[in-house]
Motif scaffolding. Structure first.
Motif: not given
Length: 656
Positions: A90-93, A161-163, A586-595, A621-628
């Protein structure tokens, strides 16, 4: 004033929710003594007087909003903590706090910039909060804040999250862990799909830290409403007495209330061709899970840690799991078992012993061991039969010669066995290498990066073997194993040291036990752009491949999908339809995950990091390259509270 705010996201793959306790509620009709206990347990301060969790699932994409309302009934300030356990992917949004009727909204920044804002705020005496997602197994979000006397605070957190489809179903897992009994506790899930739902189930509550074979069915406590054949709503509203009952059954301390995972399962009607292409508002998503395919015959090589650190319960659990896994092999499969410690040995089905490969832990010729291994005259892969499986179950109980950890030795021997079988039976078997270790390499080659590079070179050719890595226990290098698998067509999983470790191992194997297609390729028309991954080495039974991208309206985007099955190369086609909701996030989530996954396969990560960051910032999206980050001053507000109160379109208040 509010003097402390602290954000923390920590990742721990497995979540231990609470302590064990013997508190018992014997019936739903509470006795006078039990009512007194309930009153005492609910009279806490600060008190969470309401926690509502709402999840909306459409196109297999879930957005979950948690709203927690807390009051301080005392005449002095008190600190309260808002804690959420997040799904792995999951990504916190969005996150915000409502304090004294003002809303303080967090915002997503690049990691280093967020840290700078946080440090500057602290240095000027402001209360500040900063959270970043760890790159490994992050799961817990916690924020602490002081509440003024006789006042209330509201926390709102949204994540997306994408199930993922496994074992022929989607599973939405919602963690409920308020840390106390809550008067107004509720979970509501809406599922709305473009295809009819073939089944839906709310089977049990689970602890989240161990797999149980005896989970309590929730049919009597859950309301499932069928809105249409494509849409359902699920409601779970346990009162105080039932929260105590569930806390007891899950082993939670009575004062902590309910601490468990609420699970909703479902699947959708499948097209025999396996495709569902949805197009809307300039985006498309393609879900691919064909049915009516026979499993590919496979050659499985198990490369298992036999070092001294495995002695005892861990080794016993691996043996227990392997006995179940061996029983799951099918008659047309081949298999090898490799133990590695200082050296490596291969199981011989004829003698039912492990044969030494004659490689030394001090060997300096790793990457070029083929001549040595050929001279060792290693046994051929075993075919699956009742007799051979029985022999293997006896042989793996060997506890002898458990010493150091020569990871490169074990992996090179495993790849040698795969290549030898491929030469003997070209394109007949799908190779799979399953690698398990509980420690760090300390003989042979002790650099994880060097091992990844060398193994990737050895694992070449048209029929490369996916390597699935299992880290066992806390001493294993999960980053190294993740990179090893990412660069070799597979993925890694962590096995936790617990009573259910053998069940964890067996369940992992079940996800990859039946390959249906190899070399799967998706082809789309030239007009589509920003397409996610289109080539996959294997599709496993019960799972699903997903491709997304940008596409003009009213355009048939798919050309075909090709893959190799038991009868040879096959083409798949499917019809196109319109989804029930937007596909952009959904596209944005999947794209970030695969990058982010692709970053593990390259040496220079600068370009991929920038791509992931740009999308993370655009979609919050809070991801490994971003912070809240959120800042609340002691005296003068430096946050644009007007903008936060304005509640922009698509923001947290429009979540439903």
């Amino acid at each position: 004033m509010y003097r402390q705010m602290l954000f923390l996201i920590s990742f721990c793959g497995c979540t231990v929710f609470a302590e064990s306790n013997n508190f018992v509620v014997t019936s739903t009709e509470a006795t006078k003594e039990q009512k007194t206990n309930i009153t005492e347990l609910t009279h806490v301060n600060p008190q969470i007087y309401s926690m509502q969790i709402f999840a909306n699932v459409s196109n297999r994409f879930a957005r979950t909003l948690i709203t927690s309302k807390v009051r301080n009934s005392d005449s002095t300030p008190h600190e309260t903590t808002f804690s959420v356990v997040l799904p792995d992917n999951a990504f916190i949004s969005e996150f915000e706090m409502e304090i004294e009727e003002k809303i303080y909204k967090a915002y997503v920044k690049e990691k280093e910039e967020a840290k700078k804002i946080y440090q500057e705020a602290v240095s000027t005496g402001q209360s500040a909060a900063h959270v970043e997602q760890s790159t490994r197994d992050s799961k817990i979000f916690t924020v602490s804040v002081n509440i003024e006397p006789e006042s209330k605070t509201i926390f709102r957190l949204a994540y997306e999250e994408l199930l993922q489809r496994q074992f022929g179903r989607y599973e939405l897992v919602i963690n409920i862990h308020p840390g106390q009994l809550v008067e107004d506790l509720g979970v509501e899930v809406h599922i709305n799909e473009s295809r009819p739902l073939t089944f839906q189930s709310v089977p049990f509550l689970q602890t989240g830290n161990e797999i149980s074979k005896n989970q309590e069915n929730l049919n009597d406590f859950v309301q499932i409403n069928s809105i249409s054949n494509k849409s359902i709503s699920v409601k779970f509203t346990p009162d105080i007495e039932h929260q105590l009952k569930f806390a007891k059954s899950l082993g939670s301390a009575k004062e902590n209330g309910l601490a468990g995972q609420f699970v909703v399962q479902y699947d959708v009607e499948r097209d025999p061709q396996g495709g569902e292409v949805l197009v809307r508002d300039g985006y498309f998503v393609h879900f691919f899970a064909p049915s009516e395919l026979q499993p590919l015959p496979k050659h499985v090589v198990f490369v298992l840690d036999h070092s001294g650190s495995m002695i005892g319960r861990k080794f016993e659990q691996v043996v227990e799991a392997m006995k179940n896994i061996l029983s799951d092999l099918i008659s047309k499969d081949l298999f090898d078992i490799v133990w590695f410690s200082e050296g490596a040995s291969v199981w011989n089905v004829e003698t039912n012993t492990f044969v030494d490969t004659n490689i030394s832990y001090s060997h300096s010729n790793y990457g070029h061991l083929e001549p040595t291994l050929k001279e060792a005259n290693l046994p051929e892969a075993a075919s699956v039969s009742d007799e051979n499986i029985h022999k293997a179950k006896i042989a793996i109980e060997n506890y002898e010669n458990m010493a150091s950890t020569n990871i490169i030795g074990g992996l090179e021997v495993g790849l040698f066995l795969i290549k030898r079988t491929e030469k003997k039976f070209p394109d007949k078997y799908q190779p799979i290498l399953i690698f398990l270790t509980d420690g760090l390499p300390n003989v042979g080659i002790d650099s994880g990066d060097e091992i990844v590079t060398l193994v990737s070179k050895l694992n070449d050719g048209a029929n490369r073997a996916p390597i699935f890595s299992l880290s066992f226990g806390e001493d294993a290098d999960k980053d190294f194993l993740r990179k090893l698998s990412a660069q070799n067509l597979g993925f890694s999983r962590h096995i936790y040291e617990a009573a259910d470790a053998s069940l964890q191992l067996h369940n992992f194997y079940r996800t990859i036990s039946l390959p249906l297609l190899s070399n799967v390729t998706f082809k789309y028309v030239d007009e589509v752009s920003a397409v996610t991954k289109v080539q996959y080495p294997i599709l496993f039974n019960g799972s699903e491949l997903i491709v997304a991208g940008r596409a003009p309206e009213n355009l048939d985007v798919l050309l075909n999908v090709t893959g190799r099955c038991t009868t040879g190369l096959v083409n798949f086609h499917t019809v196109q339809s319109k989804p029930v909701s937007s596909l952009e996030r959904l596209w944005a989530y999947l794209t970030v995950q695969q990058i982010l996954q692709e970053r593990d396969r390259v040496t220079n990560t600068t370009e991929l990091t920038k791509k992931a960051l740009d999308i993370s910032l655009k979609y919050s999206f809070v991801t490994p390259v971003s912070s809240l980050v959120v800042v609340k001053p002691n005296a003068t507000d430096s946050v644009d509270t007007k903008a936060a109160v304005a509640r922009p379109e698509g923001g947290i208040y429009n979540f439903h």
